[in-house]
Design an enzyme around this catalytic site. Structure first.
Site, PDB file in Angstrom:
ATOM      1  N   HIS A 326      10.151   1.270  10.046  1.00 49.58           N
ATOM      2  CA  HIS A 326       9.701   2.019   8.865  1.00 49.58           C
ATOM      3  C   HIS A 326       9.656   3.522   9.101  1.00 49.58           C
ATOM      4  O   HIS A 326       9.174   4.266   8.254  1.00 49.58           O
ATOM      5  CB  HIS A 326       8.285   1.581   8.466  1.00 49.58           C
ATOM      6  CG  HIS A 326       8.198   0.203   7.905  1.00 49.58           C
ATOM      7  ND1 HIS A 326       8.305  -0.065   6.562  1.00 49.58           N
ATOM      8  CD2 HIS A 326       8.005  -0.991   8.501  1.00 49.58           C
ATOM      9  CE1 HIS A 326       8.169  -1.370   6.363  1.00 49.58           C
ATOM     10  NE2 HIS A 326       7.997  -1.953   7.521  1.00 49.58           N
ATOM     11  N   LYS A 513       0.366   8.723  -3.871  1.00 51.89           N
ATOM     12  CA  LYS A 513       0.851   8.183  -2.592  1.00 51.89           C
ATOM     13  C   LYS A 513      -0.073   8.729  -1.522  1.00 51.89           C
ATOM     14  O   LYS A 513      -0.898   9.587  -1.813  1.00 51.89           O
ATOM     15  CB  LYS A 513       2.293   8.613  -2.330  1.00 51.89           C
ATOM     16  CG  LYS A 513       2.527  10.104  -2.546  1.00 51.89           C
ATOM     17  CD  LYS A 513       3.984  10.510  -2.403  1.00 51.89           C
ATOM     18  CE  LYS A 513       4.882  10.045  -3.505  1.00 51.89           C
ATOM     19  NZ  LYS A 513       5.765   8.946  -3.139  1.00 51.89           N
ATOM     20  N   ARG A 514       0.034   8.258  -0.285  1.00 47.57           N
ATOM     21  CA  ARG A 514      -0.798   8.841   0.761  1.00 47.57           C
ATOM     22  C   ARG A 514      -0.528  10.341   0.865  1.00 47.57           C
ATOM     23  O   ARG A 514       0.567  10.813   0.568  1.00 47.57           O
ATOM     24  CB  ARG A 514      -0.504   8.160   2.111  1.00 47.57           C
ATOM     25  CG  ARG A 514      -1.155   6.813   2.261  1.00 47.57           C
ATOM     26  CD  ARG A 514      -2.663   6.863   2.099  1.00 47.57           C
ATOM     27  NE  ARG A 514      -3.303   7.588   3.169  1.00 47.57           N
ATOM     28  CZ  ARG A 514      -3.865   7.031   4.233  1.00 47.57           C
ATOM     29  NH1 ARG A 514      -3.887   5.709   4.359  1.00 47.57           N
ATOM     30  NH2 ARG A 514      -4.419   7.762   5.180  1.00 47.57           N
ATOM     31  N   LYS A 519       5.455  14.256   2.494  1.00 48.94           N
ATOM     32  CA  LYS A 519       5.560  13.849   1.091  1.00 48.94           C
ATOM     33  C   LYS A 519       5.450  15.051   0.138  1.00 48.94           C
ATOM     34  O   LYS A 519       5.720  14.940  -1.046  1.00 48.94           O
ATOM     35  CB  LYS A 519       4.496  12.806   0.764  1.00 48.94           C
ATOM     36  CG  LYS A 519       4.739  11.448   1.442  1.00 48.94           C
ATOM     37  CD  LYS A 519       3.612  10.472   1.151  1.00 48.94           C
ATOM     38  CE  LYS A 519       3.742   9.131   1.857  1.00 48.94           C
ATOM     39  NZ  LYS A 519       4.658   8.189   1.168  1.00 48.94           N
ATOM     40  N   THR A 621       8.063   2.865  -2.168  1.00 46.92           N
ATOM     41  CA  THR A 621       8.014   1.779  -3.143  1.00 46.92           C
ATOM     42  C   THR A 621       7.315   2.239  -4.408  1.00 46.92           C
ATOM     43  O   THR A 621       7.522   1.677  -5.476  1.00 46.92           O
ATOM     44  CB  THR A 621       7.288   0.533  -2.586  1.00 46.92           C
ATOM     45  OG1 THR A 621       6.029   0.944  -2.043  1.00 46.92           O
ATOM     46  CG2 THR A 621       8.113  -0.163  -1.518  1.00 46.92           C
ATOM     47  N   LYS A 625       7.937   1.357  -8.579  1.00 49.07           N
ATOM     48  CA  LYS A 625       6.941   0.968  -9.581  1.00 49.07           C
ATOM     49  C   LYS A 625       7.084   1.835 -10.830  1.00 49.07           C
ATOM     50  O   LYS A 625       7.003   1.349 -11.958  1.00 49.07           O
ATOM     51  CB  LYS A 625       5.524   1.122  -9.020  1.00 49.07           C
ATOM     52  CG  LYS A 625       5.210   0.274  -7.815  1.00 49.07           C
ATOM     53  CD  LYS A 625       3.910   0.744  -7.137  1.00 49.07           C
ATOM     54  CE  LYS A 625       3.817   0.192  -5.728  1.00 49.07           C
ATOM     55  NZ  LYS A 625       2.758   0.864  -4.933  1.00 49.07           N
TER      56      LYS A 625
HETATM   57  C1  LIG Z   1       2.847   1.467  -3.767  1.00 51.50           C
HETATM   58  C2  LIG Z   1       1.674   2.043  -3.099  1.00 51.50           C
HETATM   59  C3  LIG Z   1       1.840   2.935  -2.039  1.00 51.50           C
HETATM   60  C4  LIG Z   1       3.198   3.398  -1.557  1.00 51.50           C
HETATM   61  O1  LIG Z   1       3.559   4.537  -2.307  1.00 51.50           O
HETATM   62  P1  LIG Z   1       4.775   5.479  -1.861  1.00 51.50           P
HETATM   63  O2  LIG Z   1       4.931   6.408  -3.026  1.00 51.50           O
HETATM   64  O3  LIG Z   1       5.966   4.611  -1.691  1.00 51.50           O
HETATM   65  O4  LIG Z   1       4.365   6.163  -0.627  1.00 51.50           O
HETATM   66  C5  LIG Z   1       0.716   3.461  -1.430  1.00 51.50           C
HETATM   67  N1  LIG Z   1      -0.517   3.128  -1.849  1.00 51.50           N
HETATM   68  C6  LIG Z   1      -0.714   2.289  -2.881  1.00 51.50           C
HETATM   69  C7  LIG Z   1      -2.099   1.984  -3.304  1.00 51.50           C
HETATM   70  C8  LIG Z   1       0.369   1.716  -3.539  1.00 51.50           C
HETATM   71  O5  LIG Z   1       0.162   0.861  -4.550  1.00 51.50           O
END
Ligand SMILES: *Cc1c(COP(=O)(O)O)cnc(C)c1O
Length: 780
Positions: A326, A513-514, A519, A621, A625
């Site tokens: 990853h 996101k984190r 990022k 991911t 979404k």
């Molecule tokens: C999907 C998801 C992530 C991953 O988000 P990225 O934008 O791909 O980093 C992180 N935290 C939560 C709560 C999520 O649902």
């Protein structure tokens, strides 16, 4: 009354003596959940014939279980109706804490995989740790992040069953503990429950006896209990300290060893001590390197305890294990100090040495010797290289998006690819449409079902059928109406949760996101500040009113990430306090971003911000979404963004910024300080960090943030090329805004085509690829 609802009532009566109308939320939650488990197929508790895949993961970011389980069981409507009859709304279960046994994308991927495997009939069990406390809860105090413990079992854990008889011992150099499994049925769509999630809890060998009267014995027993329980107490602890690192290694071995033991226990029931059939019965997928020590553990048990020749044991392990990478940056791959490893796991370490020796012989036979062996050695420079162990002693290594796998092959792991090209493969990540569309966005789900039927629930490629409506203005209007409704719902929730009011007629631009430098939430923040100054100066006119919404947790010890949170909260305050821009600009950073919040945020976005530096986000991911829920991506050519625009069309998204090759070419010449000096707009933005425009409460945070972008600190100045990409980003952001303002129908069509082309991003597709191309497990 159905059997299910009468079962809820009898469980409630038995456990609390109450009638539904008198029960608390927690009591209702427990009764409903237990009745749902009873209603599910009991197959998950039994041993099943045929090959099984095992997903080893230190994280499962499951989220709230009740709604998704009821949805998959087909009991969501019935439960809501029954509760209503008893005077309660099913939304009371929003008080139930998320099971946040993960940090972010990697853990959420594991959770999506479980849902997809159960739904698609792939025999896949999950193995992990039952952390007592999950990812911390976040609040803001004066714009600063504050953390509190996440007591996720506060309302009980009715979905798990403690399996006392299946507990196993795990031995470290300085302690031995019980690993006790808590099993959860993984309920797939249609109520299929052939799979299990097994989470291990650490407990002392001797049950603690409060009545011990001998003071010394009491103290000893108490210490043993605490030291045992510490192992599964918190989701990976801060590893800045030696104790933190030690504990993390213990966690990794704890669940790896327990899982291997329980697999072998089941295997022996049918095959006795003939281990040659193990690869025909089990495939083990390592979700990143965290469970990689399980390779050495299997070797230790086979060659050590069971006295198989090492070569035989190795050949078995090689065929059982597969590894998912990853991480792109080679320097970020996990390594352990060899002495720490030896001291925590003295019985396991010799098997690392043996694998390393075997590797060296293997390399020699291929004519690779001396310094040329360096990029391969598992033991090197006093470190144990976990990714190398996983690649060498397994048969498959996969990246998680096309571009990521290419980078692994050509850059990060090129030496390995040169020798074992057949091991490398790609499995682009996915998300489950049950949670991220059916549950999170029932309005859009109903709209889609009306157009193309409900086959998409288990075959997301069916969304493609929507394309037939792309020029039907009535259909596009209805699609846009759903988006508006989701924005209204989100605004209502944010009002309640954050005390901030949003106007749903604004464009909703969301980055959740984190929080991490790569990022680039900072890039987004600077762009908002630039919009603000542009409006004040009159440089930017005709700007369509936009709400910029953020959500992110920063690791507790990640000072810079916390500074970015404070910075964005200060920008929000600045903008909010200025009546000259308030009608066009709104900024809100929501607290405690988690899966449940994500379910509310993703359906409400017009624009999905995916702006990582090219070559840094393995897949992402969150981007999927948003796409599925009909947002356009404003993003870089990175991770799965590449495939998103490949599917939905570059013309229906907004791609900007330096690509991987350009970034690579910049590496030595990049001079952000020169940009700062020569670019007045950028200078003005960065100066807000120093000149008092924005206030960090004398923490020194903003000064450090400024330095990170302009000076060499412990890493290169602006190592993620924020300033380099700034203008391209601004221009693209303004183009998005113009498109939205000037031709809404065309913009809606872009959003619609994103939904229509999201089919390949179902984790059903991903899991079927793993099953067929790596594990060789049959569908059941
Ligand atoms: C999907 C998801 C992530 C991953 O988000 P990225 O934008 O791909 O980093 C992180 N935290 C939560 C709560 C999520 O649902």
């Amino acid at each position: 009354m159905s059997r299910y609802t009468s079962s809820i009532e009898s469980i409630l009566a038995l456990e609390t003596g109450k009638k539904p109308g008198q029960a608390t939320t927690a009591e209702l939650y427990n009764a409903v959940s237990k009745a749902a488990v009873e209603a599910a197929d009991p197959a998950w508790k039994e041993e099943k014939p045929g090959k099984r895949a095992c997903y080893f993961s230190a994280e499962f970011l499951i989220g709230r279980m009740i709604y998704s389980n009821l949805l998959n069981l087909g009991l969501l409507r019935e439960t809501a109706d029954w509760l209503k009859e008893k005077g309660t709304d099913i939304t009371v279960f929003e008080d139930i804490e998320d099971a946040a046994l993960g940090n972010g994308g990697l853990g959420r991927l594991a959770a999506c995989f479980l849902d997809s495997a159960a739904t698609q009939g792939v025999a896949l069990d999950g193995y992990g740790i039952r952390y007592r406390y999950g990812l911390f809860k976040q609040t803001f105090e004066d714009g600063f992040q504050r953390e509190t413990a996440d007591d996720w079992q506060r309302f009980g854990d009715p979905w798990s069953v403690r399996r006392e008889t299946e507990k196993v011992q795990v031995r470290f150099g300085d302690q031995t503990v019980w690993a006790v499994p808590y099993d959860m049925p993984v309920i797939g769509y249609g109520g299929k429950t052939v799979n299990t999630l097994r989470l291990w809890q650490a407990e002392p060998l001797q049950p603690f006896d409060f009545t011990l009267f001998n003071e010394q014995k009491y103290d000893e027993a108490y210490r043993e209990k605490n030291e045992a329980e510490a192992i599964s107490s918190v989701l990976y602890p801060n590893d800045d300290t030696e104790a933190g690192k030690r504990l993390r290694l213990k966690q990794q071995y704890f669940f790896s060893s327990a899982s291997i033991r329980s697999i072998l226990k089941a295997y022996k029931r049918t095959h006795g001590s003939d281990f040659s059939h193990l690869p025909e019965e089990y495939a083990i997928q390592l979700n990143d390197t965290h469970p990689t020590v399980s390779i050495a553990e299997l070797l230790r048990i086979l060659a050590g305890e069971e006295a198989l020749p090492f070569e035989k044991a190795f050949s078995i392990a090689e065929r059982v294990f597969a590894y998912t990478n990853h991480t792109i940056m080679a320097e970020a791959l996990e390594k352990w100090d060899a002495r720490l490893f030896m001291s925590v796991l003295p019985d396991v370490y010799p098997y690392i040495v043996m694998v390393n020796d075997r590797l060296r012989r293997d390399l020699l036979a291929r004519g690779i010797e001396g310094a040329a062996q360096e990029p391969y050695r598992i033991l090197s420079g006093g470190l144990v290289h976990m990714a190398r162990l996983a690649i060498y002693a397994g048969h498959s290594i996969n990246g998680v998006a096309g571009i990521h796998t290419e980078i692994l092959k050509n850059t990060a792991l090129r030496e390995w690819y040169a020798l074992w090209p057949e091991r490398f493969n790609n499995k682009t990540n996915g998300i489950t449409q049950r949670r991220w569309l059916a549950l999170a966005n029932p309005e859009l789900a109903a709209f889609i079902t009306e157009k193309v039927g409900d086959g998409w629930l288990t075959d997301l490629s069916k969304l493609k059928g929507l394309e037939a409506y792309q020029d039907d203005s009535a259909v596009l209007d209805a699609f846009a109406a759903v988006k508006l409704e989701k924005k209204q719902q989100l605004a209502a929730h944010i009002q309640k949760a954050e005390g901030v009011s949003l106007d749903p007629s604004f464009l909703f631009d969301i980055q959740v996101k984190r929080l991490h430098e790569y990022k680039r939430q900072m890039l987004n923040a600077l762009s908002i500040l630039d919009l603000y100054f542009g409006m004040k100066d009159g440089r930017i006119r005709d700007f369509y009113p936009t709400a910029f919404i953020f959500g992110a947790k920063a690791a507790p010890s990640y000072f810079r990430a916390k500074a970015v949170i404070k910075f964005i909260n200060e920008i929000a305050r600045l903008v909010d306090g200025d009546s000259a821009v308030r009608d066009r600009l709104k900024v809100v950073f929501v607290q405690n971003y988690n899966v449940s919040y994500a379910e509310k945020l993703t359906p409400a976005a017009d624009v999905s911000e995916q702006i990582s530096t090219a070559g840094t986000e393995a897949s992402g991911t969150g981007n999927m979404k948003f796409m599925l829920n009909g947002a356009v991506t404003l993003g870089t050519y990175d991770g799965a963004n590449v495939e998103i625009v490949g599917q939905a069309g570059e013309e229906n998204n907004y791609i900007f910024g330096a690509r991987v090759e350009e970034i690579a070419a910049l590496e030595t010449s990049y001079d952000p300080k020169a940009i700062y000096r020569s670019d007045a707009r950028i200078k003005r933005l960065l100066d807000t960090l120093l000149d008092g425009t924005l206030d960090d409460g004398k923490t020194g945070m903003f000064e450090e943030l400024f330095a990170s972008l302009t000076e060499k600190t412990w890493n290169r100045a602006d190592q993620y090329y924020v300033l380099h990409d700034f203008h391209a980003y601004m221009d693209t952001k303004l183009r998005v805004n113009r498109d939205y303002a000037q031709n809404r129908a065309a913009f809606t069509k872009k959003c619609f085509l994103n939904t229509a082309n999201a089919g390949m991003f179902s984790s059903d597709r991903t899991i079927l690829q793993y099953a067929q191309e790596i594990w060789g497990v049959p569908m059941v």
